[in-house]
Design a protein around this motif. Structure first.
Motif, mmCIF file in Angstrom:
data_model
loop_
_atom_site.group_PDB
_atom_site.id
_atom_site.type_symbol
_atom_site.label_atom_id
_atom_site.label_comp_id
_atom_site.label_asym_id
_atom_site.label_seq_id
_atom_site.Cartn_x
_atom_site.Cartn_y
_atom_site.Cartn_z
ATOM 1 N N GLU A 19 42.183 -4.957 -56.614
ATOM 2 C CA GLU A 19 41.106 -5.993 -55.700
ATOM 3 C C GLU A 19 41.885 -7.277 -56.139
ATOM 4 O O GLU A 19 40.761 -8.247 -56.585
ATOM 5 C CB GLU A 19 40.140 -5.983 -55.620
ATOM 6 C CG GLU A 19 40.058 -4.428 -55.350
ATOM 7 C CD GLU A 19 38.370 -3.826 -55.757
ATOM 8 O OE1 GLU A 19 37.433 -5.652 -55.346
ATOM 9 O OE2 GLU A 19 37.567 -2.514 -55.746
ATOM 10 N N ASP A 21 42.759 -10.420 -54.209
ATOM 11 C CA ASP A 21 42.970 -11.165 -53.700
ATOM 12 C C ASP A 21 41.358 -11.793 -54.529
ATOM 13 O O ASP A 21 40.951 -13.138 -54.211
ATOM 14 C CB ASP A 21 42.549 -11.188 -52.737
ATOM 15 C CG ASP A 21 41.574 -10.067 -51.788
ATOM 16 O OD1 ASP A 21 41.954 -9.321 -52.155
ATOM 17 O OD2 ASP A 21 41.129 -10.135 -50.666
ATOM 18 N N VAL A 22 40.557 -10.872 -54.584
ATOM 19 C CA VAL A 22 39.050 -10.961 -55.269
ATOM 20 C C VAL A 22 39.680 -11.583 -56.955
ATOM 21 O O VAL A 22 38.704 -12.859 -57.781
ATOM 22 C CB VAL A 22 38.201 -10.471 -55.568
ATOM 23 C CG1 VAL A 22 37.493 -10.350 -55.910
ATOM 24 C CG2 VAL A 22 37.929 -9.307 -53.604
ATOM 25 N N LEU A 23 40.044 -10.722 -57.679
ATOM 26 C CA LEU A 23 39.704 -10.879 -58.592
ATOM 27 C C LEU A 23 41.900 -12.295 -59.292
ATOM 28 O O LEU A 23 40.430 -13.088 -59.693
ATOM 29 C CB LEU A 23 41.142 -9.568 -59.561
ATOM 30 C CG LEU A 23 40.678 -8.132 -59.993
ATOM 31 C CD1 LEU A 23 41.632 -7.200 -59.982
ATOM 32 C CD2 LEU A 23 39.390 -8.589 -60.957
ATOM 33 N N TYR A 25 41.212 -14.900 -57.339
ATOM 34 C CA TYR A 25 40.387 -15.793 -56.305
ATOM 35 C C TYR A 25 40.945 -17.614 -57.580
ATOM 36 O O TYR A 25 40.500 -17.576 -57.686
ATOM 37 C CB TYR A 25 39.351 -15.834 -55.657
ATOM 38 C CG TYR A 25 38.524 -16.802 -54.751
ATOM 39 C CD1 TYR A 25 38.551 -16.089 -53.262
ATOM 40 C CD2 TYR A 25 37.704 -17.786 -55.363
ATOM 41 C CE1 TYR A 25 39.145 -17.435 -52.505
ATOM 42 C CE2 TYR A 25 37.549 -18.309 -53.958
ATOM 43 C CZ TYR A 25 37.865 -18.188 -52.689
ATOM 44 O OH TYR A 25 37.233 -19.565 -52.000
#
Length: 169
Positions: A19, A21-23, A25
């Motif tokens: 993930e 885009d989360v990791l 950010y």
């Protein structure tokens, strides 16, 4: 800069399941990881990664080639084709990430050998090689705490991976 993308993650299921885009950010990420991809598959869709015009491309591929019994020489040859095309057609900074060890000894000898070749090639060609195995493996085996099935990664592993990548920002 098309889309103003910071990073393209390019690889197989290990990449696709992150993930990013989360990791990573607040970086803007496009995940071009695909389950079951091989070096040949990456070559076939490399133009997509190039067309994004990202600042960086993080590449990891190879374990599925080994699973389909391709020779290490052929895997390495395909890697060189990928890297040469990126050098010629892309303005992105390319980071070559190590092929990850598994919990299957039949793969790990080949993983070690391909990583030696990739690291040497990167050193000789002014590319950055990121050894993810330093964080995720011991004694050339993927640690239990980072895997769901002996090959694929859990969230704890992805956090380690992301932290390692961050050190190259």
């Amino acid at each position: 800069m098309k889309n103003n993308i910071d990073i393209v993650m390019l690889g197989d299921s290990l990449t696709s399941r992150g993930e990013w885009d989360v990791l990573l950010y607040p970086k803007k990420i496009i995940n071009l990881g695909h389950d079951a991809d091989t070096t040949v598959d990456i070559l076939a869709r490399l133009d997509l990664a190039i067309e994004v015009h990202s600042k960086c491309i993080y590449l990891m591929i190879g374990i599925n080639d080994m699973n389909s019994y391709k020779s290490l020489d052929k895997i390495f040859e395909n890697y060189i084709q990928i890297l040469n095309r990126l050098k010629i057609k892309s303005t992105s900074k390319v980071f070559v990430q190590s092929v990850l060890y598994t919990q299957m000894n039949s793969f790990n000898k080949k993983v070690k050998e391909i990583n030696i070749k990739l690291k040497e090639y990167c050193n000789d060609n002014n590319l950055t090689f990121i050894d993810l195995n330093e964080n995720l493996s011991r004694d050339e085996v993927l640690l239990n705490i980072y895997t769901t099935d002996g090959l694929h990664l859990n969230m704890k592993a992805y956090i380690e991976w992301a932290n390692k990548i961050r050190s190259y920002f």
